[in-house]
Design a protein around this motif. Structure first.
Motif, PDB file in Angstrom:
ATOM      1  N   GLU A 181       6.845 -60.451   0.796  1.00 57.11           N
ATOM      2  CA  GLU A 181       8.224 -59.971   0.710  1.00 57.11           C
ATOM      3  C   GLU A 181       8.620 -59.238   1.983  1.00 57.11           C
ATOM      4  OE1 GLU A 181       6.518 -60.760  -3.110  1.00 57.11           O
ATOM      5  OE2 GLU A 181       5.878 -59.352  -1.547  1.00 57.11           O
ATOM      6  N   THR A 182       9.894 -59.274   2.293  1.00 56.51           N
ATOM      7  CA  THR A 182      10.392 -58.575   3.487  1.00 56.51           C
ATOM      8  C   THR A 182      10.211 -57.067   3.363  1.00 56.51           C
ATOM      9  OG1 THR A 182      12.620 -58.532   2.527  1.00 56.51           O
ATOM     10  CG2 THR A 182      12.076 -60.372   3.994  1.00 56.51           C
ATOM     11  N   TRP A 183      10.138 -56.584   2.139  1.00 52.32           N
ATOM     12  CA  TRP A 183       9.980 -55.147   1.916  1.00 52.32           C
ATOM     13  C   TRP A 183       8.531 -54.757   1.630  1.00 52.32           C
ATOM     14  CZ3 TRP A 183       8.069 -55.201  -2.964  1.00 52.32           C
ATOM     15  CH2 TRP A 183       8.493 -56.219  -3.832  1.00 52.32           C
ATOM     16  N   ALA A 184       7.584 -55.684   1.736  1.00 58.36           N
ATOM     17  CA  ALA A 184       6.189 -55.390   1.418  1.00 58.36           C
ATOM     18  C   ALA A 184       5.577 -54.366   2.373  1.00 58.36           C
ATOM     19  CB  ALA A 184       5.358 -56.671   1.426  1.00 58.36           C
ATOM     20  N   GLY A 185       6.205 -54.175   3.536  1.00 63.10           N
ATOM     21  CA  GLY A 185       5.723 -53.170   4.476  1.00 63.10           C
ATOM     22  C   GLY A 185       6.242 -51.776   4.200  1.00 63.10           C
ATOM     23  N   LEU A 186       7.008 -51.609   3.133  1.00 59.67           N
ATOM     24  CA  LEU A 186       7.511 -50.294   2.746  1.00 59.67           C
ATOM     25  C   LEU A 186       6.642 -49.715   1.643  1.00 59.67           C
ATOM     26  CD1 LEU A 186      11.352 -51.094   2.576  1.00 59.67           C
ATOM     27  CD2 LEU A 186      10.102 -49.980   4.449  1.00 59.67           C
ATOM     28  N   SER A 187       6.602 -48.400   1.565  1.00 62.12           N
ATOM     29  CA  SER A 187       5.840 -47.743   0.503  1.00 62.12           C
ATOM     30  C   SER A 187       6.641 -47.744  -0.787  1.00 62.12           C
ATOM     31  CB  SER A 187       5.532 -46.297   0.903  1.00 62.12           C
ATOM     32  OG  SER A 187       6.742 -45.532   0.924  1.00 62.12           O
ATOM     33  N   PRO A 188       5.988 -47.520  -1.936  1.00 59.28           N
ATOM     34  CA  PRO A 188       6.730 -47.425  -3.194  1.00 59.28           C
ATOM     35  C   PRO A 188       7.828 -46.374  -3.140  1.00 59.28           C
ATOM     36  CG  PRO A 188       4.408 -47.689  -3.662  1.00 59.28           C
ATOM     37  CD  PRO A 188       4.531 -47.513  -2.170  1.00 59.28           C
ATOM     38  N   GLY A 189       7.545 -45.220  -2.536  1.00 56.48           N
ATOM     39  CA  GLY A 189       8.567 -44.186  -2.441  1.00 56.48           C
ATOM     40  C   GLY A 189       9.759 -44.614  -1.617  1.00 56.48           C
ATOM     41  N   ALA A 190       9.507 -45.336  -0.529  1.00 55.38           N
ATOM     42  CA  ALA A 190      10.594 -45.795   0.329  1.00 55.38           C
ATOM     43  C   ALA A 190      11.465 -46.830  -0.363  1.00 55.38           C
ATOM     44  CB  ALA A 190      10.029 -46.374   1.622  1.00 55.38           C
ATOM     45  N   THR A 191      10.916 -47.528  -1.350  1.00 59.97           N
ATOM     46  CA  THR A 191      11.702 -48.517  -2.080  1.00 59.97           C
ATOM     47  C   THR A 191      12.312 -47.936  -3.361  1.00 59.97           C
ATOM     48  OG1 THR A 191       9.611 -49.324  -3.033  1.00 59.97           O
ATOM     49  CG2 THR A 191      10.541 -50.566  -1.199  1.00 59.97           C
ATOM     50  N   GLY A 192      12.127 -46.636  -3.589  1.00 60.27           N
ATOM     51  CA  GLY A 192      12.825 -45.969  -4.677  1.00 60.27           C
ATOM     52  C   GLY A 192      12.035 -45.686  -5.933  1.00 60.27           C
ATOM     53  N   PHE A 193      10.720 -45.951  -5.927  1.00 58.11           N
ATOM     54  CA  PHE A 193       9.921 -45.716  -7.122  1.00 58.11           C
ATOM     55  C   PHE A 193       9.468 -44.264  -7.181  1.00 58.11           C
ATOM     56  CE2 PHE A 193       9.874 -50.235  -7.047  1.00 58.11           C
ATOM     57  CZ  PHE A 193       9.697 -50.625  -8.367  1.00 58.11           C
ATOM     58  N   PRO A 194       9.614 -43.613  -8.348  1.00 64.62           N
ATOM     59  CA  PRO A 194       9.160 -42.226  -8.473  1.00 64.62           C
ATOM     60  C   PRO A 194       7.638 -42.145  -8.517  1.00 64.62           C
ATOM     61  CG  PRO A 194       9.919 -43.035 -10.592  1.00 64.62           C
ATOM     62  CD  PRO A 194      10.236 -44.105  -9.584  1.00 64.62           C
ATOM     63  N   PRO A 195       7.069 -41.001  -8.172  1.00 65.98           N
ATOM     64  CA  PRO A 195       5.613 -40.829  -8.267  1.00 65.98           C
ATOM     65  C   PRO A 195       5.123 -41.087  -9.688  1.00 65.98           C
ATOM     66  CG  PRO A 195       6.621 -39.016  -7.069  1.00 65.98           C
ATOM     67  CD  PRO A 195       7.750 -39.807  -7.659  1.00 65.98           C
ATOM     68  N   TRP A 196       3.894 -41.513  -9.793  1.00 67.23           N
ATOM     69  CA  TRP A 196       3.228 -41.771 -11.060  1.00 67.23           C
ATOM     70  C   TRP A 196       3.819 -42.970 -11.807  1.00 67.23           C
ATOM     71  CZ3 TRP A 196       3.118 -35.996 -13.003  1.00 67.23           C
ATOM     72  CH2 TRP A 196       2.166 -35.291 -12.266  1.00 67.23           C
ATOM     73  N   SER A 197       4.586 -43.811 -11.124  1.00 65.11           N
ATOM     74  CA  SER A 197       5.035 -45.045 -11.770  1.00 65.11           C
ATOM     75  C   SER A 197       3.834 -45.936 -12.053  1.00 65.11           C
ATOM     76  CB  SER A 197       6.016 -45.796 -10.875  1.00 65.11           C
ATOM     77  OG  SER A 197       7.235 -45.113 -10.752  1.00 65.11           O
TER      78      SER A 197
END
Length: 401
Positions: free
Chosen positions: A350-366
Motif C-alpha cells: 500500500e502507498t501508506w504502508a510506510g506510515l505508522s499506525p498513529g500517523a494513519t489515525g489509529f489510537p494506541p492499543w488498537s
C-alpha cells in the motif's frame, strides 16, 4: 481516601469500597445520561472513569446535564465533566478522551476496563461500542431514553448472549450492511436530531446502569444478581418497571466474538514502526510469508476526482472535514466530488504502508487481525504504544476470574 466520605456506604453488609476504588469503567457519551452516570460513579468513589465524547457544551445542555454550568459553554463536554467530577469527589479519576469512539479508543483500552457504559443515542455508535466491548470481554451496560422511559440493556462479556445487532429489525440490518463501517455515517447520526428527553429519565436510567455495575464489581451472583442478556425498562408515565429477555440471533453477522491478543513479535515494540515493518515482523515470527493484517477501520489511500481526474493522497482513516458527517473527499482543483480508495487490509504494498499506525489515525492499543488471505482463522495483535494520558499509560489488561 477520606474514610468519612464512605462511612455510610461501608455500613452496607456486602459493600466493598476497596473493589470500587480499584474498578475501571469507560463511559461513552457525555450528554444527559453520561452526566448522571459519571456523577453516580464519582459519588461512589469509583477508581478510574474514561469518558469519551466529541461534542461541546451548549446552552441547551444545561437543563438536563448535572455536570455542566453556563461557564462551560463551548468547552469539550469531557473536559467540563472531568472538572465537575473532581469537585464531587477527588478520589475518582476521570480521564477525558475528546473525539469519536473509534478514533480515540482502541480495543485494548476496553480490555483494561471492568465495565463499559453506553450513553449514546444512535445505532452506529452502539454497534461500535458493542463490537469493542464484546471482542475484549468487557461487560456492556447500555442505556437509552425516550421522553418518558429509561431503558437499560446488559450485554455479556463473551459471545454466549445477545448483542445489540441481534435486536435490530431486518430493515435496520440492511441499512447497516451498507454503511456500518463509515465514520461519516456515525457522525451524521450523532449530529442528527435526537429524541427529546428529560433530566428525570436520565437520572433514573443512570441509577439503574450504575447499580448493575456495582453488583458486577462485587461479583456475588447469589446476593447481587446481574441481569445480563436482559432489558430493564422503566415507564415513568405510568410508574411501571419490567424486565425482558433479549433475543439472540444465531445468524447475527456482526456478533462480537470474545478474543485475547496473542503475544506480539519483537518488532512490535517501537511505537513509530510503520505498517510494513509490523507486517514483516509478524510474517517472520509466524513463518507465514503471505500473511496480511486486517484493520478495524478503513484507511483512505487516495481520492480521485470524478470530473477532472485529479488524484490526492490521503493515507489516513476516513475522517471528517469538521462539518458534521462530511468526508474530505472533494477535489482540491475543481471542487467536484472525489472517490475514496478504501482498504482495511495490509499487504505491504500500500502507498501508506510506510506510515505508522498513529500517523494513519489509529489510537494506541488498537487490535488488528493477522492471518492468511481467504482464511477465516486469525489471531489478534495489539498495536504498540500507550495512550498519552498518564492515568492510562500503566494499565494492564484486566480479566475476571
Amino acid at each position: 481516601m477520606t474514610s468519612e466520605r464512605y462511612a455510610q456506604l461501608s455500613s452496607v453488609r456486602w459493600w466493598r469500597q476497596d473493589l470500587l476504588k480499584a474498578a475501571r469503567a469507560i463511559v461513552v457519551g457525555a450528554g444527559a445520561l453520561g452526566n448522571e452516570v459519571v456523577k453516580n460513579l464519582a459519588l461512589l468513589g469509583w477508581g478510574t472513569v474514561v469518558l469519551i465524547d466529541f461534542d461541546r457544551v451548549e446552552g441547551g445542555n444545561l437543563g438536563k446535564s448535572v455536570l455542566f454550568t453556563e461557564k462551560d459553554i463551548g468547552l469539550p463536554k469531557v473536559v467540563a465533566a472531568r472538572a465537575a467530577a473532581a469537585r464531587i469527589n477527588p478520589d475518582c479519576t476521570v480521564v477525558p478522551l475528546d473525539g469519536e469512539l473509534r478514533t480515540v479508543a482502541g480495543a485494548g483500552l476496553f480490555a483494561r476496563m471492568d465495565v463499559a457504559f453506553g450513553c449514546v443515542d444512535n445505532a452506529a455508535a452502539r454497534i461500535a461500542l458493542g463490537q469493542l466491548a464484546g471482542l475484549t470481554g468487557c461487560l456492556l451496560v447500555d442505556g437509552g431514553l425516550t421522553p418518558w422511559e429509561g431503558v437499560v440493556r446488559l450485554y455479556a462479556p463473551d459471545d454466549t448472549g445477545p448483542c445489540y445487532v441481534c435486536t435490530l429489525t431486518e430493515e435496520d440490518l440492511v441499512d447497516l450492511t451498507l454503511r456500518h463501517s463509515c465514520l461519516a455515517y456515525a457522525r451524521r447520526a450523532q449530529y442528527g436530531q435526537g429524541v427529546p428527553t428529560t433530566a428525570l429519565g436520565a437520572s433514573v436510567a443512570a441509577a439503574l446502569m450504575v447499580q448493575q455495575a456495582v453488583k458486577w464489581i462485587h461479583d456475588d451472583p447469589e446476593m447481587l444478581p446481574v441481569p445480563v442478556g436482559e432489558e430493564i425498562r422503566v415507564d415513568l408515565a405510568h410508574d411501571r418497571y419490567v424486565r425482558i429477555g433479549l433475543p439472540r440471533r444465531e445468524d447475527c453477522w456482526l456478533h462480537p466474538r470474545a478474543a485475547s491478543p496473542a503475544s506480539a513479535p519483537a518488532g512490535w515494540v517501537q511505537t513509530d514502526t510503520d505498517w510494513a515493518g509490523l507486517l514483516s515482523s509478524w510474517r517472520g515470527a509466524s513463518d507465514q510469508p503471505d500473511a496480511v493484517l486486517r484493520l478495524p477501520m478503513e484507511i483512505n489511500a487516495r481520492v480521485t476526482c470524478l470530473q477532472c481526474g485529479t488524484v490526492r493522497s490521503i493515507g489516513h482513516i476516513q475522517a471528517s472535514t469538521g462539518s458534521p458527517g462530511d468526508e474530505d473527499n472533494s477535489c482540491a482543483e475543481c471542487g467536484a466530488q472525489a472517490v475514496p480508495d478504501l482498504s482495511n487490509v495490509v499487504t505491504g504494498d500500500e502507498t501508506w504502508a510506510g506510515l505508522s499506525p498513529g500517523a494513519t489515525g489509529f489510537p494506541p492499543w488498537s487490535w488488528v487481525q493477522a492471518g492468511l488471505p481467504g482464511v477465516d482463522t486469525v489471531v489478534h495483535l495489539e498495536l504498540p504504544g500507550s495512550p498519552p494520558e498518564p492515568e492510562l499509560a500503566g494499565l494492564d489488561p484486566r480479566g475476571r476470574e
